[in-house]
Design an enzyme around this catalytic site. Structure first.
Site, PDB file in Angstrom:
ATOM      1  N   ARG A 231       0.836  -1.204   0.000  1.00  0.00           N
ATOM      2  CA  ARG A 231       0.000   0.000   0.000  1.00  0.00           C
ATOM      3  C   ARG A 231       0.873   1.257   0.000  1.00  0.00           C
ATOM      4  O   ARG A 231       0.513   2.275   0.590  1.00  0.00           O
ATOM      5  CB  ARG A 231      -0.935   0.019   1.202  1.00  0.00           C
ATOM      6  CG  ARG A 231      -0.233  -0.159   2.544  1.00  0.00           C
ATOM      7  CD  ARG A 231      -1.216  -0.034   3.684  1.00  0.00           C
ATOM      8  NE  ARG A 231      -0.546  -0.248   4.954  1.00  0.00           N
ATOM      9  CZ  ARG A 231      -0.960   0.268   6.102  1.00  0.00           C
ATOM     10  NH1 ARG A 231      -2.011   1.055   6.127  1.00  0.00           N
ATOM     11  NH2 ARG A 231      -0.330   0.021   7.230  1.00  0.00           N
TER      12      ARG A 231
ATOM     13  N   ASP B 115      -6.684  -3.587  -0.102  1.00  0.00           N
ATOM     14  CA  ASP B 115      -7.112  -2.434  -0.897  1.00  0.00           C
ATOM     15  C   ASP B 115      -6.005  -1.403  -1.101  1.00  0.00           C
ATOM     16  O   ASP B 115      -6.169  -0.440  -1.851  1.00  0.00           O
ATOM     17  CB  ASP B 115      -8.345  -1.769  -0.270  1.00  0.00           C
ATOM     18  CG  ASP B 115      -8.106  -1.247   1.141  1.00  0.00           C
ATOM     19  OD1 ASP B 115      -6.935  -1.205   1.591  1.00  0.00           O
ATOM     20  OD2 ASP B 115      -9.088  -0.881   1.812  1.00  0.00           O
TER      21      ASP B 115
ATOM     22  N   ARG C 273      15.123  -3.261   3.746  1.00  0.00           N
ATOM     23  CA  ARG C 273      14.881  -4.056   4.949  1.00  0.00           C
ATOM     24  C   ARG C 273      15.698  -5.349   4.903  1.00  0.00           C
ATOM     25  O   ARG C 273      16.173  -5.743   3.835  1.00  0.00           O
ATOM     26  CB  ARG C 273      13.396  -4.404   5.037  1.00  0.00           C
ATOM     27  CG  ARG C 273      12.474  -3.181   4.914  1.00  0.00           C
ATOM     28  CD  ARG C 273      11.258  -3.531   4.029  1.00  0.00           C
ATOM     29  NE  ARG C 273      10.429  -2.350   3.741  1.00  0.00           N
ATOM     30  CZ  ARG C 273       9.500  -1.855   4.537  1.00  0.00           C
ATOM     31  NH1 ARG C 273       9.261  -2.458   5.687  1.00  0.00           N
ATOM     32  NH2 ARG C 273       8.810  -0.794   4.202  1.00  0.00           N
TER      33      ARG C 273
ATOM     34  N   ASP D 167      10.777  -8.132   7.688  1.00  0.00           N
ATOM     35  CA  ASP D 167      10.446  -7.103   6.694  1.00  0.00           C
ATOM     36  C   ASP D 167      10.240  -5.739   7.346  1.00  0.00           C
ATOM     37  O   ASP D 167      10.095  -4.736   6.631  1.00  0.00           O
ATOM     38  CB  ASP D 167       9.210  -7.508   5.886  1.00  0.00           C
ATOM     39  CG  ASP D 167       7.994  -7.769   6.759  1.00  0.00           C
ATOM     40  OD1 ASP D 167       8.041  -8.718   7.556  1.00  0.00           O
ATOM     41  OD2 ASP D 167       7.002  -7.013   6.662  1.00  0.00           O
TER      42      ASP D 167
END
Length: 470
Positions: free
Chosen positions: A88, A120, A178, A245
Protein backbone atom coordinates in the site's frame (compact mmCIF):
# COMPACT_ATOMS: atom_id res chain seq x y z
CA UNK A 1 9.08 21.99 -7.17
CA UNK A 2 11.14 18.98 -6.10
CA UNK A 3 14.29 17.80 -7.84
CA UNK A 4 14.09 14.02 -7.83
CA UNK A 5 16.78 11.44 -8.25
CA UNK A 6 15.81 7.79 -8.47
CA UNK A 7 18.77 5.57 -7.66
CA UNK A 8 16.56 2.68 -6.54
CA UNK A 9 14.73 2.83 -9.86
CA UNK A 10 18.07 2.27 -11.59
CA UNK A 11 18.41 -1.13 -9.95
CA UNK A 12 17.30 -4.15 -12.02
CA UNK A 13 13.59 -4.29 -12.85
CA UNK A 14 13.05 -7.35 -10.66
CA UNK A 15 13.55 -5.14 -7.58
CA UNK A 16 10.21 -3.35 -7.98
CA UNK A 17 7.12 -2.61 -10.01
CA UNK A 18 6.88 0.83 -11.55
CA UNK A 19 3.34 2.20 -11.31
CA UNK A 20 1.28 5.22 -10.40
CA UNK A 21 -0.81 5.76 -7.29
CA UNK A 22 -4.55 5.35 -7.50
CA UNK A 23 -6.06 8.88 -7.54
CA UNK A 24 -8.36 10.01 -4.72
CA UNK A 25 -11.48 12.11 -5.01
CA UNK A 26 -11.07 15.04 -2.62
CA UNK A 27 -7.63 15.34 -1.00
CA UNK A 28 -7.05 17.84 1.80
CA UNK A 29 -3.88 18.64 3.69
CA UNK A 30 -4.13 17.66 7.35
CA UNK A 31 -0.57 18.35 8.47
CA UNK A 32 2.64 19.47 6.79
CA UNK A 33 5.91 19.02 8.65
CA UNK A 34 7.47 22.40 7.91
CA UNK A 35 10.57 21.79 10.02
CA UNK A 36 11.35 18.51 8.28
CA UNK A 37 10.66 20.02 4.86
CA UNK A 38 13.20 22.75 5.63
CA UNK A 39 15.75 20.14 6.74
CA UNK A 40 15.21 18.35 3.44
CA UNK A 41 15.54 21.58 1.49
CA UNK A 42 11.98 21.38 0.17
CA UNK A 43 9.79 24.29 -0.83
CA UNK A 44 6.99 24.34 1.75
CA UNK A 45 5.05 26.77 -0.42
CA UNK A 46 4.96 24.19 -3.18
CA UNK A 47 4.04 21.35 -0.83
CA UNK A 48 1.11 23.36 0.55
CA UNK A 49 -0.06 24.39 -2.93
CA UNK A 50 -2.64 22.63 -5.07
CA UNK A 51 0.14 21.00 -7.10
CA UNK A 52 1.92 19.91 -3.93
CA UNK A 53 -1.27 18.46 -2.50
CA UNK A 54 -1.89 16.55 -5.72
CA UNK A 55 1.57 14.97 -5.35
CA UNK A 56 1.09 14.13 -1.66
CA UNK A 57 -2.27 12.51 -2.47
CA UNK A 58 -0.91 10.50 -5.38
CA UNK A 59 -3.09 12.34 -7.89
CA UNK A 60 -0.12 13.56 -9.91
CA UNK A 61 3.44 12.47 -10.55
CA UNK A 62 5.89 15.36 -10.25
CA UNK A 63 8.53 15.86 -12.91
CA UNK A 64 11.48 13.56 -12.39
CA UNK A 65 9.72 11.10 -10.08
CA UNK A 66 9.51 7.42 -11.00
CA UNK A 67 6.95 5.87 -8.63
CA UNK A 68 7.52 2.25 -7.75
CA UNK A 69 6.53 -0.43 -5.26
CA UNK A 70 9.47 -2.34 -3.79
CA UNK A 71 9.45 -6.10 -3.52
CA UNK A 72 10.73 -7.92 -0.44
CA UNK A 73 10.06 -11.03 1.62
CA UNK A 74 10.24 -11.72 5.33
CA UNK A 75 9.62 -13.81 8.39
CA UNK A 76 6.37 -12.71 10.01
CA UNK A 77 6.08 -13.98 13.59
CA UNK A 78 8.65 -16.59 12.60
CA UNK A 79 6.72 -17.85 9.56
CA UNK A 80 8.30 -17.42 6.14
CA UNK A 81 6.49 -15.25 3.57
CA UNK A 82 8.38 -15.51 0.26
CA UNK A 83 6.84 -12.47 -1.43
CA UNK A 84 5.63 -9.41 0.44
CA UNK A 85 6.56 -5.96 -0.81
CA UNK A 86 4.94 -2.54 -0.68
CA UNK A 87 1.31 -3.52 -0.58
CA UNK A 88 0.00 0.00 0.00
CA UNK A 89 2.94 2.28 -0.63
CA UNK A 90 4.84 3.82 -3.52
CA UNK A 91 8.32 5.26 -3.52
CA UNK A 92 8.11 8.48 -5.56
CA UNK A 93 11.87 8.88 -5.66
CA UNK A 94 14.53 10.58 -3.61
CA UNK A 95 15.76 14.09 -3.00
CA UNK A 96 19.07 15.37 -1.73
CA UNK A 97 19.05 17.74 1.23
CA UNK A 98 21.25 20.80 1.71
CA UNK A 99 23.65 18.68 3.78
CA UNK A 100 23.95 16.06 1.04
CA UNK A 101 21.71 13.54 2.80
CA UNK A 102 19.45 11.40 0.62
CA UNK A 103 15.76 11.17 1.47
CA UNK A 104 13.32 8.64 0.01
CA UNK A 105 9.83 10.11 -0.37
CA UNK A 106 7.13 7.46 -0.11
CA UNK A 107 3.34 7.65 -0.17
CA UNK A 108 1.78 5.19 2.28
CA UNK A 109 -1.86 4.35 1.62
CA UNK A 110 -1.69 5.20 -2.07
CA UNK A 111 -3.67 2.24 -3.41
CA UNK A 112 -3.16 -1.38 -4.44
CA UNK A 113 0.06 -2.76 -5.90
CA UNK A 114 1.04 -6.23 -7.15
CA UNK A 115 2.13 -6.93 -3.57
CA UNK A 116 -1.18 -6.05 -1.88
CA UNK A 117 -2.22 -9.69 -1.38
CA UNK A 118 -5.91 -8.91 -1.98
CA UNK A 119 -5.75 -5.79 0.19
CA UNK A 120 -7.11 -2.43 -0.90
CA UNK A 121 -3.76 -0.67 -0.59
CA UNK A 122 -5.31 2.12 1.41
CA UNK A 123 -4.82 3.52 4.90
CA UNK A 124 -7.43 4.97 7.16
CA UNK A 125 -6.99 8.10 9.21
CA UNK A 126 -6.11 6.42 12.53
CA UNK A 127 -2.90 4.63 11.55
CA UNK A 128 -1.74 7.66 9.56
CA UNK A 129 -2.10 9.95 12.57
CA UNK A 130 -0.53 7.34 14.87
CA UNK A 131 2.53 6.99 12.66
CA UNK A 132 2.85 10.74 12.28
CA UNK A 133 2.75 11.27 16.06
CA UNK A 134 5.00 8.39 17.05
CA UNK A 135 7.64 8.68 14.34
CA UNK A 136 8.06 12.41 14.94
CA UNK A 137 8.25 11.84 18.69
CA UNK A 138 10.97 9.26 18.12
CA UNK A 139 12.91 11.77 16.05
CA UNK A 140 12.62 14.28 18.91
CA UNK A 141 13.89 11.57 21.31
CA UNK A 142 16.88 11.16 18.94
CA UNK A 143 15.89 7.59 18.19
CA UNK A 144 16.73 6.72 14.55
CA UNK A 145 13.47 6.58 12.62
CA UNK A 146 11.59 7.13 9.42
CA UNK A 147 9.89 10.52 9.42
CA UNK A 148 6.47 11.94 8.58
CA UNK A 149 6.50 14.76 6.03
CA UNK A 150 2.76 15.14 5.56
CA UNK A 151 -0.66 13.66 6.19
CA UNK A 152 -3.57 14.18 3.81
CA UNK A 153 -7.15 13.02 3.86
CA UNK A 154 -8.50 11.47 0.68
CA UNK A 155 -12.18 12.35 0.83
CA UNK A 156 -12.94 8.64 0.55
CA UNK A 157 -13.82 5.91 3.02
CA UNK A 158 -11.78 2.83 3.87
CA UNK A 159 -13.51 -0.35 4.98
CA UNK A 160 -11.97 -2.16 7.91
CA UNK A 161 -14.22 -3.46 10.71
CA UNK A 162 -16.31 -0.43 9.80
CA UNK A 163 -16.03 2.54 7.44
CA UNK A 164 -13.34 5.09 8.26
CA UNK A 165 -12.07 8.22 6.54
CA UNK A 166 -9.13 7.49 4.26
CA UNK A 167 -5.74 9.15 4.51
CA UNK A 168 -2.22 9.01 3.07
CA UNK A 169 1.04 9.48 4.94
CA UNK A 170 4.08 10.87 3.18
CA UNK A 171 6.93 9.00 4.81
CA UNK A 172 10.57 9.86 4.30
CA UNK A 173 13.69 7.88 5.16
CA UNK A 174 17.30 7.43 4.17
CA UNK A 175 16.04 4.32 2.37
CA UNK A 176 13.33 1.71 2.69
CA UNK A 177 15.64 -1.32 2.45
CA UNK A 178 14.88 -4.06 4.95
CA UNK A 179 16.35 -7.36 6.03
CA UNK A 180 13.43 -8.85 4.12
CA UNK A 181 14.64 -7.19 0.92
CA UNK A 182 17.86 -9.20 1.14
CA UNK A 183 15.87 -12.31 2.06
CA UNK A 184 13.78 -12.01 -1.09
CA UNK A 185 16.75 -12.24 -3.41
CA UNK A 186 18.46 -14.85 -1.26
CA UNK A 187 15.38 -17.05 -1.45
CA UNK A 188 15.53 -16.75 -5.23
CA UNK A 189 19.22 -17.73 -5.13
CA UNK A 190 19.77 -14.46 -6.96
CA UNK A 191 23.36 -13.68 -6.00
CA UNK A 192 23.59 -10.87 -8.52
CA UNK A 193 20.50 -9.30 -6.98
CA UNK A 194 21.95 -9.57 -3.47
CA UNK A 195 25.16 -7.99 -4.70
CA UNK A 196 23.37 -5.07 -6.36
CA UNK A 197 21.26 -4.51 -3.25
CA UNK A 198 24.32 -4.71 -1.01
CA UNK A 199 26.14 -2.04 -2.98
CA UNK A 200 23.07 0.20 -2.97
CA UNK A 201 22.71 -0.16 0.80
CA UNK A 202 26.41 0.47 1.40
CA UNK A 203 26.31 3.63 -0.71
CA UNK A 204 23.21 4.88 1.08
CA UNK A 205 23.96 3.92 4.68
CA UNK A 206 27.60 2.96 5.18
CA UNK A 207 29.63 4.87 2.57
CA UNK A 208 32.89 4.30 4.47
CA UNK A 209 32.72 0.64 3.51
CA UNK A 210 34.06 -0.64 0.22
CA UNK A 211 31.55 -1.79 -2.36
CA UNK A 212 30.89 -5.51 -2.03
CA UNK A 213 32.04 -5.73 1.61
CA UNK A 214 29.28 -8.06 2.79
CA UNK A 215 30.88 -8.90 6.12
CA UNK A 216 31.61 -5.25 6.90
CA UNK A 217 28.02 -4.43 6.00
CA UNK A 218 26.68 -7.14 8.29
CA UNK A 219 28.79 -5.85 11.16
CA UNK A 220 27.61 -2.28 10.52
CA UNK A 221 23.94 -3.32 10.53
CA UNK A 222 24.46 -5.28 13.75
CA UNK A 223 25.98 -2.25 15.45
CA UNK A 224 23.26 0.10 14.18
CA UNK A 225 20.45 -2.19 15.27
CA UNK A 226 22.02 -2.77 18.71
CA UNK A 227 22.08 0.99 19.21
CA UNK A 228 18.52 1.37 17.93
CA UNK A 229 16.89 -1.23 20.18
CA UNK A 230 18.78 0.03 23.24
CA UNK A 231 17.23 3.43 22.54
CA UNK A 232 13.78 1.81 22.20
CA UNK A 233 14.24 0.24 25.60
CA UNK A 234 15.21 3.59 27.08
CA UNK A 235 11.91 5.24 26.14
CA UNK A 236 9.73 2.21 26.92
CA UNK A 237 8.86 1.62 23.26
CA UNK A 238 7.40 -1.64 22.01
CA UNK A 239 7.49 -2.03 18.23
CA UNK A 240 4.92 -4.79 18.16
CA UNK A 241 5.80 -6.38 14.80
CA UNK A 242 9.55 -6.96 14.65
CA UNK A 243 9.25 -9.10 11.54
CA UNK A 244 12.30 -9.20 9.28
CA UNK A 245 10.45 -7.10 6.69
CA UNK A 246 10.15 -4.41 9.38
CA UNK A 247 13.86 -4.50 10.26
CA UNK A 248 15.73 -1.68 8.51
CA UNK A 249 19.33 -2.25 7.39
CA UNK A 250 20.20 1.38 8.14
CA UNK A 251 19.18 0.99 11.77
CA UNK A 252 15.96 3.02 11.56
CA UNK A 253 12.66 2.38 13.30
CA UNK A 254 10.28 1.56 10.46
CA UNK A 255 6.62 0.52 10.11
CA UNK A 256 4.69 1.86 13.07
CA UNK A 257 1.76 -0.51 13.20
CA UNK A 258 0.60 -1.88 16.57
CA UNK A 259 3.37 -0.06 18.40
CA UNK A 260 3.00 1.53 21.83
CA UNK A 261 4.84 3.10 24.73
CA UNK A 262 4.52 1.41 28.11
CA UNK A 263 2.62 3.07 30.90
CA UNK A 264 3.25 0.80 33.90
CA UNK A 265 6.56 -0.97 33.44
CA UNK A 266 6.77 -4.70 32.93
CA UNK A 267 9.33 -6.51 30.75
CA UNK A 268 6.74 -8.93 29.34
CA UNK A 269 4.38 -6.15 28.25
CA UNK A 270 2.72 -6.67 24.86
CA UNK A 271 0.24 -4.38 23.11
CA UNK A 272 -0.08 -5.81 19.61
CA UNK A 273 -3.38 -7.63 19.13
CA UNK A 274 -1.68 -10.14 16.84
CA UNK A 275 1.19 -11.00 19.21
CA UNK A 276 -0.58 -13.79 21.07
CA UNK A 277 2.52 -15.37 22.62
CA UNK A 278 4.69 -12.35 23.45
CA UNK A 279 7.23 -12.93 20.69
CA UNK A 280 7.75 -9.17 20.42
CA UNK A 281 7.23 -8.17 24.06
CA UNK A 282 9.26 -5.26 25.42
CA UNK A 283 11.88 -7.42 27.09
CA UNK A 284 12.12 -9.81 24.13
CA UNK A 285 13.12 -7.14 21.61
CA UNK A 286 16.91 -7.53 21.87
CA UNK A 287 16.67 -11.31 21.57
CA UNK A 288 14.37 -11.23 18.55
CA UNK A 289 16.63 -8.69 16.92
CA UNK A 290 19.48 -11.22 17.00
CA UNK A 291 17.16 -13.69 15.28
CA UNK A 292 16.39 -11.10 12.58
CA UNK A 293 20.06 -10.30 12.09
CA UNK A 294 20.81 -14.00 11.71
CA UNK A 295 18.41 -14.02 8.74
CA UNK A 296 20.35 -11.14 7.20
CA UNK A 297 23.60 -12.99 7.78
CA UNK A 298 22.20 -16.08 6.09
CA UNK A 299 21.19 -14.01 3.07
CA UNK A 300 24.68 -12.55 2.76
CA UNK A 301 26.64 -15.81 3.07
CA UNK A 302 27.37 -16.22 -0.67
CA UNK A 303 28.97 -12.76 -0.69
CA UNK A 304 30.91 -13.12 2.58
CA UNK A 305 33.13 -15.93 1.31
CA UNK A 306 33.15 -18.39 -1.59
CA UNK A 307 33.87 -21.12 0.95
CA UNK A 308 30.56 -21.65 2.73
CA UNK A 309 32.14 -22.99 5.92
CA UNK A 310 34.30 -19.89 6.19
CA UNK A 311 31.32 -17.66 5.41
CA UNK A 312 29.25 -19.25 8.17
CA UNK A 313 32.12 -18.96 10.65
CA UNK A 314 32.62 -15.26 9.85
CA UNK A 315 28.89 -14.52 10.06
CA UNK A 316 28.56 -16.31 13.39
CA UNK A 317 31.50 -14.36 14.79
CA UNK A 318 29.86 -11.11 13.65
CA UNK A 319 26.57 -12.05 15.28
CA UNK A 320 28.36 -12.77 18.54
CA UNK A 321 29.37 -9.11 18.58
CA UNK A 322 25.73 -8.11 19.03
CA UNK A 323 25.64 -8.97 22.74
CA UNK A 324 28.53 -6.71 23.79
CA UNK A 325 27.39 -3.95 21.41
CA UNK A 326 23.87 -4.01 22.80
CA UNK A 327 25.09 -4.15 26.40
CA UNK A 328 27.30 -1.13 25.85
CA UNK A 329 24.46 0.80 24.19
CA UNK A 330 22.00 -0.21 26.93
CA UNK A 331 24.41 0.94 29.63
CA UNK A 332 24.86 4.30 27.93
CA UNK A 333 21.09 4.78 27.69
CA UNK A 334 20.14 3.70 31.21
CA UNK A 335 23.14 5.13 33.01
CA UNK A 336 22.22 8.50 31.49
CA UNK A 337 18.64 8.07 32.66
CA UNK A 338 19.99 7.72 36.22
CA UNK A 339 22.40 10.62 35.77
CA UNK A 340 25.48 8.40 35.81
CA UNK A 341 28.10 9.33 33.20
CA UNK A 342 29.55 5.82 33.26
CA UNK A 343 29.78 2.78 35.47
CA UNK A 344 30.30 -0.94 35.79
CA UNK A 345 28.65 -3.93 37.42
CA UNK A 346 27.48 -1.94 40.44
CA UNK A 347 25.63 0.56 38.26
CA UNK A 348 24.15 -2.17 36.07
CA UNK A 349 22.80 -3.86 39.21
CA UNK A 350 21.37 -0.53 40.33
CA UNK A 351 19.44 -0.11 37.08
CA UNK A 352 18.19 -3.68 37.12
CA UNK A 353 17.12 -3.38 40.74
CA UNK A 354 15.11 -0.26 39.95
CA UNK A 355 13.41 -1.94 36.99
CA UNK A 356 12.55 -4.98 39.12
CA UNK A 357 11.01 -2.77 41.80
CA UNK A 358 9.11 -0.81 39.14
CA UNK A 359 7.62 -4.00 37.72
CA UNK A 360 6.62 -5.23 41.18
CA UNK A 361 5.01 -1.88 42.05
CA UNK A 362 3.25 -1.06 38.76
CA UNK A 363 5.34 2.09 38.41
CA UNK A 364 4.86 4.19 35.30
CA UNK A 365 8.01 3.92 33.19
CA UNK A 366 8.27 7.52 31.97
CA UNK A 367 7.02 9.22 35.12
CA UNK A 368 9.36 7.21 37.32
CA UNK A 369 12.47 8.27 35.45
CA UNK A 370 11.20 11.82 35.03
CA UNK A 371 10.34 11.80 38.72
CA UNK A 372 13.98 11.17 39.60
CA UNK A 373 14.51 14.78 38.52
CA UNK A 374 11.63 16.42 40.35
CA UNK A 375 11.35 14.21 43.43
CA UNK A 376 8.07 12.50 42.51
CA UNK A 377 9.37 9.08 41.49
CA UNK A 378 8.28 7.39 44.73
CA UNK A 379 4.67 8.43 43.99
CA UNK A 380 4.66 5.88 41.16
CA UNK A 381 5.18 2.92 43.50
CA UNK A 382 2.38 0.97 45.15
CA UNK A 383 4.79 0.62 48.07
CA UNK A 384 6.82 3.87 48.18
CA UNK A 385 9.31 2.31 50.59
CA UNK A 386 10.42 0.05 47.74
CA UNK A 387 11.63 3.17 45.98
CA UNK A 388 13.13 4.65 49.12
CA UNK A 389 15.21 1.53 49.74
CA UNK A 390 16.62 1.78 46.21
CA UNK A 391 17.09 5.55 46.17
CA UNK A 392 19.53 5.63 49.07
CA UNK A 393 22.15 3.78 47.04
CA UNK A 394 21.45 5.86 43.94
CA UNK A 395 21.74 9.20 45.74
CA UNK A 396 25.10 8.13 47.13
CA UNK A 397 26.45 8.19 43.56
CA UNK A 398 25.72 11.95 43.18
CA UNK A 399 23.68 11.71 39.96
CA UNK A 400 24.05 14.44 37.34
CA UNK A 401 20.70 16.22 36.99
CA UNK A 402 21.65 17.79 33.68
CA UNK A 403 22.42 14.40 32.17
CA UNK A 404 19.10 13.05 33.43
CA UNK A 405 17.18 16.00 31.99
CA UNK A 406 18.60 15.24 28.55
CA UNK A 407 17.90 11.51 28.82
CA UNK A 408 14.38 11.40 30.28
CA UNK A 409 11.52 12.84 28.23
CA UNK A 410 8.77 14.55 30.16
CA UNK A 411 6.28 13.68 27.43
CA UNK A 412 5.79 10.54 25.37
CA UNK A 413 3.01 9.61 22.93
CA UNK A 414 0.61 8.26 25.52
CA UNK A 415 -1.52 5.49 24.06
CA UNK A 416 -4.78 6.79 25.47
CA UNK A 417 -4.08 10.28 24.15
CA UNK A 418 -3.37 8.93 20.68
CA UNK A 419 -6.62 6.98 20.75
CA UNK A 420 -8.50 10.10 21.83
CA UNK A 421 -6.85 12.12 19.07
CA UNK A 422 -7.84 9.53 16.49
CA UNK A 423 -11.42 9.33 17.76
CA UNK A 424 -11.77 13.11 17.68
CA UNK A 425 -10.13 13.35 14.26
CA UNK A 426 -12.56 10.82 12.79
CA UNK A 427 -15.31 13.11 14.10
CA UNK A 428 -13.64 16.06 12.36
CA UNK A 429 -11.67 17.63 15.23
CA UNK A 430 -7.88 17.55 14.71
CA UNK A 431 -7.02 19.92 17.55
CA UNK A 432 -5.74 17.21 19.94
CA UNK A 433 -3.62 15.68 17.18
CA UNK A 434 -2.00 19.04 16.42
CA UNK A 435 -1.41 19.73 20.12
CA UNK A 436 0.21 16.35 20.72
CA UNK A 437 2.51 16.82 17.71
CA UNK A 438 3.47 20.30 18.92
CA UNK A 439 4.21 19.20 22.49
CA UNK A 440 6.21 16.17 21.37
CA UNK A 441 8.42 18.33 19.16
CA UNK A 442 10.18 19.37 22.41
CA UNK A 443 9.49 16.40 24.68
CA UNK A 444 12.23 17.11 27.23
CA UNK A 445 10.92 20.58 28.07
CA UNK A 446 8.62 21.41 30.96
CA UNK A 447 5.28 22.38 29.41
CA UNK A 448 2.87 22.92 32.32
CA UNK A 449 0.02 24.06 30.07
CA UNK A 450 -0.06 20.56 28.62
CA UNK A 451 0.30 18.46 31.76
CA UNK A 452 -2.74 16.41 30.77
CA UNK A 453 -0.64 14.93 27.94
CA UNK A 454 2.03 13.99 30.47
CA UNK A 455 -0.25 12.13 32.86
CA UNK A 456 -0.53 8.38 32.98
CA UNK A 457 -3.96 6.98 32.13
CA UNK A 458 -6.49 6.19 34.81
CA UNK A 459 -7.99 2.71 34.81
CA UNK A 460 -10.80 3.46 32.36
CA UNK A 461 -8.36 5.11 29.92
CA UNK A 462 -5.90 2.24 29.70
CA UNK A 463 -5.17 0.95 26.20
CA UNK A 464 -4.56 -2.77 26.36
CA UNK A 465 -4.25 -3.56 22.64
CA UNK A 466 -3.08 -1.76 19.51
CA UNK A 467 -3.74 -2.84 15.95
CA UNK A 468 -2.21 -2.87 12.49
CA UNK A 469 -3.74 -0.45 9.99
CA UNK A 470 -4.18 -3.03 7.25
Amino acid sequence: MLEFDNSYARLPERFFTKMRAEPVSAPALLKLNDALAAEMGLDTGFLASADGLAMLAGNSVPDGAEPLAQVYAGHQFGGWSPRLGDGRALLLGEVTGPDGAHWDIQLKGSGPTPYSRSGDGRAWLGPVLREYIVSEAMAAFEVPTTRALAAVSTGETVLREQRYPGAILTRVASSHVRVGTFQYFASQQDTDGISALLNFAITRHYPDLEQGDALGFLKAVIAAQANLVAKWMGVGFIHGVMNTDNCHVGGLTIDYGPCAFMDAYHPSKVFSSIDQFGRYAYGAQPEILVWNLAQLATSLLPLIDDNMDKAVEAAQAALQDFGPAYTDAWKEVFFAKLGLPDGGDTEVALVQDLLTRMAENQADFTLTFQGLLNGTARDQFVDPTAFDDWASGWNALSPDAGLMARANPAFIPRNHQIELAIKEAVAGDLSRFHRIVSVLATPFEDQPDHSDLQSAPVAQELVHQTFCGT
